[in-house]
Design a protein around this motif. Sequence first.
Motif, short mmCIF file in Angstrom:
data_model
loop_
_atom_site.label_atom_id
_atom_site.label_comp_id
_atom_site.label_asym_id
_atom_site.label_seq_id
_atom_site.Cartn_x
_atom_site.Cartn_y
_atom_site.Cartn_z
N HIS A 1 -0.81 6.08 -6.17
CA HIS A 1 -1.53 7.24 -6.64
C HIS A 1 -0.70 7.99 -7.67
O HIS A 1 -1.13 9.03 -8.17
N GLU B 1 -10.69 7.01 -5.58
CA GLU B 1 -10.11 5.97 -4.73
C GLU B 1 -8.76 5.51 -5.25
O GLU B 1 -8.16 4.62 -4.67
N GLY B 2 -8.32 6.06 -6.37
CA GLY B 2 -7.01 5.72 -6.88
C GLY B 2 -7.03 4.50 -7.78
O GLY B 2 -8.06 4.10 -8.28
N SER C 1 -0.85 -0.63 -4.45
CA SER C 1 -1.71 0.54 -4.51
C SER C 1 -0.83 1.77 -4.67
O SER C 1 0.07 1.99 -3.87
N GLN D 1 -4.73 0.64 -8.79
CA GLN D 1 -3.81 -0.39 -8.33
C GLN D 1 -2.96 -0.79 -9.53
O GLN D 1 -3.42 -0.81 -10.65
N ASP E 1 0.84 -1.19 0.00
CA ASP E 1 0.00 0.00 0.00
C ASP E 1 0.88 1.24 0.00
O ASP E 1 1.54 1.54 0.99
N GLU E 2 0.90 1.94 -1.10
CA GLU E 2 1.67 3.18 -1.24
C GLU E 2 3.14 3.00 -0.82
O GLU E 2 3.64 3.74 0.03
#
Length: 144
Positions: free
Chosen positions: A89, A136-137, A87, A139, A55-56
């Motif tokens: 952005h 919500e970005g 994930s 993936q 995640d990020e």
Amino acid sequence: MTRPKADQYIGLECLDRVGLLHKALTRVNALSGGQQQRVGIARALAQQPELILADEPVASLDPASAHKVLSFLRQTCQEDGISAIISLHQIDFARIYADRIIGLSQGTVVLDGKPADISGDELNQLYSDKDNSHYEGFQEIINS
């Protein structure tokens, strides 16, 4: 607590793979952000996973360090046959490193395809909601 020699060997081997064997005795809080992210990857690799969820993983890194981390992660997943769901952005990173991009809006998949098949306009639409209330970005998926 004493760790079995086999676990120590795996840990050192994983640090070597991320280019940080020379920092094996350095406290994590004394490492740069990029080095800390690579330690995180080494810790994940030591578990010998079939799948990595991240995640990020590069959100707090400068662009050069982010490229290093994502490049290393992609290479490692390919070499070891590990799939990764990441994930992000940062559209540019996803387009460079992903084998597949899935875009979400309001909990619904709005994009799903190979980076080359998704236009920049389609990706930018994820960010174009004026109040960003539905964003919500997306993936990126690195398939082994």
